[in-house]
Write a protein that holds these residues in place. Sequence first.
Motif, mmCIF file in Angstrom:
data_model
loop_
_atom_site.group_PDB
_atom_site.id
_atom_site.type_symbol
_atom_site.label_atom_id
_atom_site.label_comp_id
_atom_site.label_asym_id
_atom_site.label_seq_id
_atom_site.Cartn_x
_atom_site.Cartn_y
_atom_site.Cartn_z
ATOM 1 N N SER A 49 34.554 38.474 45.102
ATOM 2 C CA SER A 49 34.536 37.932 44.388
ATOM 3 C C SER A 49 33.791 36.160 43.547
ATOM 4 O O SER A 49 33.111 35.673 44.377
ATOM 5 C CB SER A 49 35.920 37.391 44.866
ATOM 6 N N LYS A 50 33.663 35.629 42.450
ATOM 7 C CA LYS A 50 33.428 34.482 42.004
ATOM 8 C C LYS A 50 33.600 33.701 42.597
ATOM 9 O O LYS A 50 33.077 32.362 42.161
ATOM 10 C CB LYS A 50 32.790 34.496 41.030
ATOM 11 N N VAL A 51 35.027 33.914 42.804
ATOM 12 C CA VAL A 51 35.977 32.460 43.149
ATOM 13 C C VAL A 51 35.244 32.083 44.091
ATOM 14 O O VAL A 51 35.523 32.381 45.594
ATOM 15 C CB VAL A 51 37.226 33.346 43.437
ATOM 16 N N ASN A 52 35.412 30.610 44.525
ATOM 17 C CA ASN A 52 35.338 29.687 45.435
ATOM 18 C C ASN A 52 36.236 28.837 45.839
ATOM 19 O O ASN A 52 36.841 28.271 45.263
ATOM 20 C CB ASN A 52 33.731 28.577 44.925
ATOM 21 N N LEU A 53 37.338 28.652 46.964
ATOM 22 C CA LEU A 53 38.480 28.781 46.956
ATOM 23 C C LEU A 53 38.663 27.241 47.423
ATOM 24 O O LEU A 53 39.257 26.518 46.531
ATOM 25 C CB LEU A 53 38.766 29.768 48.408
ATOM 26 N N PHE A 54 37.624 26.806 47.444
ATOM 27 C CA PHE A 54 37.277 24.970 47.608
ATOM 28 C C PHE A 54 37.363 24.600 46.831
ATOM 29 O O PHE A 54 38.453 23.523 45.890
ATOM 30 C CB PHE A 54 36.873 24.492 48.774
ATOM 31 N N ARG A 55 36.632 24.520 45.824
ATOM 32 C CA ARG A 55 35.763 24.476 44.614
ATOM 33 C C ARG A 55 37.145 24.674 43.934
ATOM 34 O O ARG A 55 37.504 23.628 42.572
ATOM 35 C CB ARG A 55 35.055 25.261 44.159
ATOM 36 N N ASP A 56 37.720 25.513 43.270
ATOM 37 C CA ASP A 56 38.029 26.213 42.737
ATOM 38 C C ASP A 56 39.520 25.568 42.797
ATOM 39 O O ASP A 56 40.610 25.829 41.497
ATOM 40 C CB ASP A 56 38.644 27.780 42.482
ATOM 41 N N SER A 57 40.101 25.624 43.809
ATOM 42 C CA SER A 57 41.665 24.880 43.718
ATOM 43 C C SER A 57 42.007 23.147 44.063
ATOM 44 O O SER A 57 42.478 23.230 42.707
ATOM 45 C CB SER A 57 41.741 25.039 45.887
#
Length: 135
Positions: A49-57
């Motif tokens: 996944s390209k989703v970064n949990l911290f940054r995207d949150s």
Amino acid sequence: MFGRQVAISYFEHVSDLFSFTTSLTLAYMMNAKFVDYIDIDYKERIGRSKVNLFRDSIRTLQYVLEACTYYNPLKIFVLLAMMCMALALVSLIGGIILQVVSAFVLGVGAILLSILVVAMGLLAVLLKQIMNQRP
């Protein structure tokens, strides 16, 4: 799913990035539009996944705060004022019990700050009303 005509009317105020659906859902909710969630079956993702949990949150939280501030600014300002009043109460009680003058002064300052924050919220509501009257 969003109705095209209604969704287009919110495009100016919603994110066009990762959290587009979150922004549009918030816009619907803040304007008393009907929102319903339907479960959709999907296959397991292949690859990373390209989703970064911290940054995207953090970005999603930013978009949520921006949407709340745009559509109903008083809610955010009242929440901040309540936090200031909680700090004021703790400081005043602590200052009285512990006989600490600086805590008492901090409490009085927090009360004044909460009044200013509510006043800013009322100004934000007025500004929103003025902007909505423009053609």
